[in-house]
Design an enzyme around this catalytic site. Structure first.
Site, short mmCIF file in Angstrom:
data_model
loop_
_atom_site.label_atom_id
_atom_site.label_comp_id
_atom_site.label_asym_id
_atom_site.label_seq_id
_atom_site.Cartn_x
_atom_site.Cartn_y
_atom_site.Cartn_z
N ARG A 184 -3.01 0.11 -14.22
CA ARG A 184 -2.88 -1.35 -14.36
C ARG A 184 -3.77 -1.85 -15.49
O ARG A 184 -3.51 -2.87 -16.11
CB ARG A 184 -3.28 -2.05 -13.06
CG ARG A 184 -2.33 -1.79 -11.89
CD ARG A 184 -2.67 -2.74 -10.76
NE ARG A 184 -2.10 -2.34 -9.47
CZ ARG A 184 -0.89 -2.65 -9.04
NH1 ARG A 184 -0.08 -3.33 -9.81
NH2 ARG A 184 -0.47 -2.28 -7.85
N LYS A 237 14.14 -6.60 -16.41
CA LYS A 237 15.05 -5.45 -16.46
C LYS A 237 16.40 -5.92 -15.92
O LYS A 237 16.72 -5.68 -14.74
CB LYS A 237 14.53 -4.34 -15.52
CG LYS A 237 13.57 -3.35 -16.10
CD LYS A 237 13.37 -2.24 -15.07
CE LYS A 237 12.24 -1.34 -15.43
NZ LYS A 237 11.97 -0.34 -14.36
N ASP A 268 1.75 -0.58 -12.48
CA ASP A 268 1.13 0.66 -12.01
C ASP A 268 2.13 1.78 -11.77
O ASP A 268 3.32 1.57 -11.64
CB ASP A 268 0.41 0.40 -10.68
CG ASP A 268 1.38 0.17 -9.52
OD1 ASP A 268 2.31 -0.65 -9.66
OD2 ASP A 268 1.24 0.85 -8.48
N ASP A 325 4.85 -9.89 -13.20
CA ASP A 325 4.77 -8.91 -14.28
C ASP A 325 6.16 -8.39 -14.62
O ASP A 325 6.47 -8.18 -15.79
CB ASP A 325 3.83 -7.75 -13.91
CG ASP A 325 4.18 -7.11 -12.58
OD1 ASP A 325 4.72 -7.80 -11.69
OD2 ASP A 325 3.90 -5.92 -12.40
N LYS A 371 0.02 -7.36 -6.99
CA LYS A 371 -1.13 -7.36 -7.88
C LYS A 371 -0.71 -7.37 -9.34
O LYS A 371 -1.51 -7.70 -10.22
CB LYS A 371 -1.97 -6.07 -7.66
CG LYS A 371 -2.47 -5.88 -6.27
CD LYS A 371 -3.15 -4.50 -6.17
CE LYS A 371 -3.32 -4.13 -4.71
NZ LYS A 371 -3.57 -2.70 -4.56
N GLY A 372 0.51 -6.94 -9.57
CA GLY A 372 0.96 -6.67 -10.94
C GLY A 372 0.78 -7.82 -11.92
O GLY A 372 0.52 -7.60 -13.09
C1 PRP Z 1 6.62 -5.22 -8.52
C2 PRP Z 1 6.47 -6.48 -9.35
C3 PRP Z 1 7.30 -7.48 -8.64
C4 PRP Z 1 8.38 -6.63 -7.99
C5 PRP Z 1 9.62 -6.79 -8.78
O1 PRP Z 1 5.71 -5.29 -7.49
O2 PRP Z 1 5.12 -6.89 -9.44
O3 PRP Z 1 6.56 -8.18 -7.65
O4 PRP Z 1 7.95 -5.27 -8.03
O5 PRP Z 1 10.63 -5.98 -8.26
P1 PRP Z 1 11.98 -6.56 -7.69
O6 PRP Z 1 12.54 -7.52 -8.70
O7 PRP Z 1 12.82 -5.31 -7.56
O8 PRP Z 1 11.72 -7.20 -6.36
P2 PRP Z 1 5.22 -4.01 -6.66
O9 PRP Z 1 5.95 -3.99 -5.34
O10 PRP Z 1 5.33 -2.79 -7.50
O11 PRP Z 1 3.71 -4.39 -6.34
P3 PRP Z 1 2.50 -4.67 -7.36
O12 PRP Z 1 2.76 -6.04 -7.98
O13 PRP Z 1 1.30 -4.68 -6.48
O14 PRP Z 1 2.50 -3.59 -8.40
#
Ligand code: PRP
Length: 189
Positions: free
Chosen positions: A174, A140, A168, A109, A52-53
Site C-alpha cells: 500500500r 476497471k 494491496d 482507490d 483501507k485502500g
Molecule cells: C477494494 C477497493 C474497493 C473495492 C472495489 O477494497 O478499495 O473498496 O475493493 O471493488 P468492487 O468494485 O469489486 O466492490 P478491498 O476489499 O480490497 O479492501 P481494501 O480497501 O482494504 O484494500
C-alpha cells in the site's frame, strides 16, 4: 525454522512494472482536485474515504481541493473476490459525523465490480446528503457487475492486478508511491 509456509510470496515492488508513475498520479490528482474545487465553488464538502485502500488517495485529493472540506472514513467487509463470493458487502465502520444536508464525495482507490460503491451509495443516500458523488483513483470498467460510474476518475485501466498508492496484495505494497502491475500468476487470479 520450518521451510513450509502459507505466507504469500513477497517480491520487491521494484520488480513490478510501473503502470502510473508518482508524477503522473500527482498530475491527475491535482487535476481532479481542481475540477472538484470548480464544481463546488463556494460550498463545503465532506470527503468519505473507504478504508483501507482509499486512505492515500484521499490524503492527496483533500490537499488538492481548495474549497472548504472535511473528511471521514467508512470501512466495509471485504466480501472476497473469488468465484464463490456472495457479493454481499457489510459496513464495519460507520461515519463519525452526520452527512445530512452536506455535499458528499465518496472516495475510493478502485472501482472494480461496483458492488462496494453500489452498496455505499445506497447507504449514504439514506443519510439524505445535499448531493452525492464518487471519486475514484482507478476504474476497471470491464469488471463491472452492477451499473455504477464514478464522477471523478484519475485513470481507467484494463483488468490487471495493481498494487501501490494504497492498493494491496495480501495487505502489502500500500505504501508504494506509484501504481504497479502485480504478476497475475502470483496474485492467484
Ligand atoms: C477494494 C477497493 C474497493 C473495492 C472495489 O477494497 O478499495 O473498496 O475493493 O471493488 P468492487 O468494485 O469489486 O466492490 P478491498 O476489499 O480490497 O479492501 P481494501 O480497501 O482494504 O484494500
Amino acid at each position: 525454522m520450518s521451510s513450509a509456509s502459507t505466507a504469500p510470496v513477497f517480491i520487491p515492488a521494484s520488480q513490478c512494472e510501473v503502470l502510473f508513475s508518482e508524477d503522473e498520479i500527482r498530475e491527475r490528482v491535482r487535476a481532479i482536485g481542481a475540477q472538484i474545487s470548480k464544481d463546488y465553488a463556494g460550498e463545503s464538502i465532506v470527503l468519505v474515504g473507504v478504508l483501507k485502500g482509499a486512505a492515500i488517495f484521499l490524503a492527496d485529493l483533500a490537499r488538492s481541493i481548495e474549497v472548504d472540506n472535511t473528511f471521514d472514513f467508512v470501512a466495509v467487509s471485504s466480501y472476497g473476490k473469488g468465484k464463490t463470493s456472495s457479493g454481499a458487502v457489510k459496513l464495519i465502520k460507520d461515519l463519525d459525523v452526520p452527512i445530512e444536508g452536506k455535499h458528499v464525495i465518496v472516495v475510493e482507490d478502485i472501482l472494480d465490480t461496483g458492488l462496494t460503491l453500489s452498496y455505499l451509495r445506497k447507504l449514504m443516500l439514506q443519510h439524505k446528503p445535499a448531493s452525492l458523488k464518487i471519486a475514484t483513483c482507478l476504474d476497471k470498467p470491464e469488471r463491472r457487475l452492477v451499473p455504477i460510474e464514478a464522477d471523478y476518475v484519475c485513470f481507467s485501466i484494463p483488468n490487471r492486478f495493481v498494487i501501490g498508492y494504497g492498493m494491496d496484495f495480501a495487505e502489502k505494497y500500500r505504501n508504494v508511491v506509484d501504481i504497479r502491475l502485480f504478476p497475475e500468476e502470483l496474485a492467484g487470479k
